[in-house]
Motif scaffolding. Structure first.
Motif, PDB file in Angstrom:
ATOM      1  N   ARG A   1       0.853  -1.194   0.000  1.00  0.00           N
ATOM      2  CA  ARG A   1       0.000   0.000   0.000  1.00  0.00           C
ATOM      3  C   ARG A   1       0.882   1.235   0.000  1.00  0.00           C
ATOM      4  O   ARG A   1       1.912   1.271   0.671  1.00  0.00           O
ATOM      5  N   VAL A   2       0.463   2.248  -0.743  1.00  0.00           N
ATOM      6  CA  VAL A   2       1.158   3.535  -0.785  1.00  0.00           C
ATOM      7  C   VAL A   2       0.115   4.614  -0.497  1.00  0.00           C
ATOM      8  O   VAL A   2      -0.973   4.606  -1.072  1.00  0.00           O
ATOM      9  N   VAL A   3       0.476   5.534   0.407  1.00  0.00           N
ATOM     10  CA  VAL A   3      -0.446   6.604   0.776  1.00  0.00           C
ATOM     11  C   VAL A   3       0.263   7.942   0.677  1.00  0.00           C
ATOM     12  O   VAL A   3       1.498   8.013   0.633  1.00  0.00           O
ATOM     13  N   VAL A   4      -0.540   8.992   0.670  1.00  0.00           N
ATOM     14  CA  VAL A   4      -0.025  10.350   0.765  1.00  0.00           C
ATOM     15  C   VAL A   4      -0.761  11.063   1.889  1.00  0.00           C
ATOM     16  O   VAL A   4      -1.907  10.746   2.197  1.00  0.00           O
ATOM     17  N   ALA A   5      -0.059  12.007   2.499  1.00  0.00           N
ATOM     18  CA  ALA A   5      -0.668  12.917   3.466  1.00  0.00           C
ATOM     19  C   ALA A   5      -0.863  14.234   2.734  1.00  0.00           C
ATOM     20  O   ALA A   5       0.060  14.726   2.072  1.00  0.00           O
ATOM     21  N   THR A   6      -2.051  14.786   2.830  1.00  0.00           N
ATOM     22  CA  THR A   6      -2.330  16.053   2.153  1.00  0.00           C
ATOM     23  C   THR A   6      -2.793  17.096   3.162  1.00  0.00           C
ATOM     24  O   THR A   6      -3.423  16.774   4.166  1.00  0.00           O
ATOM     25  N   ARG A   7      -2.446  18.338   2.846  1.00  0.00           N
ATOM     26  CA  ARG A   7      -2.946  19.500   3.580  1.00  0.00           C
ATOM     27  C   ARG A   7      -3.354  20.500   2.515  1.00  0.00           C
ATOM     28  O   ARG A   7      -2.539  20.890   1.684  1.00  0.00           O
ATOM     29  N   ASP A   8      -4.619  20.866   2.506  1.00  0.00           N
ATOM     30  CA  ASP A   8      -5.132  21.808   1.493  1.00  0.00           C
ATOM     31  C   ASP A   8      -4.779  21.333   0.089  1.00  0.00           C
ATOM     32  O   ASP A   8      -4.300  22.108  -0.746  1.00  0.00           O
ATOM     33  N   ASP A   9      -4.965  20.051  -0.174  1.00  0.00           N
ATOM     34  CA  ASP A   9      -4.720  19.409  -1.473  1.00  0.00           C
ATOM     35  C   ASP A   9      -3.247  19.407  -1.891  1.00  0.00           C
ATOM     36  O   ASP A   9      -2.915  19.113  -3.015  1.00  0.00           O
ATOM     37  N   GLU A  10      -2.347  19.747  -0.980  1.00  0.00           N
ATOM     38  CA  GLU A  10      -0.913  19.685  -1.248  1.00  0.00           C
ATOM     39  C   GLU A  10      -0.375  18.393  -0.618  1.00  0.00           C
ATOM     40  O   GLU A  10      -0.670  18.097   0.544  1.00  0.00           O
ATOM     41  N   VAL A  11       0.402  17.613  -1.355  1.00  0.00           N
ATOM     42  CA  VAL A  11       1.011  16.408  -0.806  1.00  0.00           C
ATOM     43  C   VAL A  11       2.195  16.840   0.067  1.00  0.00           C
ATOM     44  O   VAL A  11       3.129  17.474  -0.416  1.00  0.00           O
ATOM     45  N   VAL A  12       2.111  16.509   1.367  1.00  0.00           N
ATOM     46  CA  VAL A  12       3.141  16.920   2.318  1.00  0.00           C
ATOM     47  C   VAL A  12       3.881  15.727   2.924  1.00  0.00           C
ATOM     48  O   VAL A  12       4.795  15.908   3.719  1.00  0.00           O
ATOM     49  N   GLY A  13       3.491  14.522   2.542  1.00  0.00           N
ATOM     50  CA  GLY A  13       4.168  13.334   3.041  1.00  0.00           C
ATOM     51  C   GLY A  13       3.662  12.106   2.323  1.00  0.00           C
ATOM     52  O   GLY A  13       2.639  12.148   1.632  1.00  0.00           O
ATOM     53  N   THR A  14       4.399  11.023   2.487  1.00  0.00           N
ATOM     54  CA  THR A  14       4.034   9.767   1.841  1.00  0.00           C
ATOM     55  C   THR A  14       4.588   8.607   2.643  1.00  0.00           C
ATOM     56  O   THR A  14       5.555   8.759   3.398  1.00  0.00           O
ATOM     57  N   ALA A  15       3.957   7.475   2.493  1.00  0.00           N
ATOM     58  CA  ALA A  15       4.442   6.248   3.131  1.00  0.00           C
ATOM     59  C   ALA A  15       4.114   5.075   2.224  1.00  0.00           C
ATOM     60  O   ALA A  15       3.118   5.106   1.489  1.00  0.00           O
TER      61      ALA A  15
END
Length: 160
Positions: free
Chosen positions: A49-63
């Motif tokens: 699995r691959v995820v992203v962390a978003t803030r205001d539709d901006e990708v700010v992290g991933t795992a």
């Protein structure tokens, strides 16, 4: 917000990975890796699995998260978390790690093992310990830090 990575996310994930890897402070990946190599290594197919962390539709992290080893080791999960420099210290790493642990638990893994946590990455070590991870051991001098020299790599473990 944490969500599954989508096909169009790679152009927003790659700058995070490139920055973290070329800093050479927290992740033991080759800083000369190409974008194609990074994409193959990061964007793993299911059952990973691959995820992203978003803030205001901006990708700010991933795992990414996956079985630590195939076959007899497939009951232990592993993964890697990377946070954009502009979002560090804002709880993004905690959100991503908590999501990874929840995925591992929900997928029936017995534990989560982080294979190579850089000993001088105090923020990550503290975060993982706050979530219940313990250090099983440290490979002394296994990571060449750009300013600290040879430092240890921790194996960190969480029973689920």
């Amino acid at each position: 917000m944490i969500r599954e990575a989508r096909d169009g996310d790679w152009p927003r994930i790659w700058p995070i990975i490139r920055n973290v890897v070329t800093e050479q402070r927290t992740i033991p990946y080759d800083p000369a890796m190409t974008e194609d190599d990074a994409e193959r290594m990061w964007m793993l197919p299911a059952p990973a699995r691959v995820v992203v962390a978003t803030r205001d539709d901006e990708v700010v992290g991933t795992a990414n998260m996956y079985a630590n080893r195939p076959g007899p080791g497939s009951h232990v999960a592993s993964g890697t978390v990377m946070v954009a420099s502009r979002a560090r210290g804002m709880g993004v790493g905690r959100e991503l790690t908590t999501d990874l642990v929840g995925w591992a638990r929900g997928s029936g893994f017995a534990a989560v093992q982080f294979n190579a946590v850089v000993d001088t990455n105090v923020a990550a070590v503290r975060l993982y310990e706050s979530l219940g991870f313990v250090t099983l051991g440290v490979a002394p001098g296994a990571f060449r830090h750009p300013s600290e020299g040879f430092v240890g790599l921790r194996i960190m473990w969480l029973d689920l």
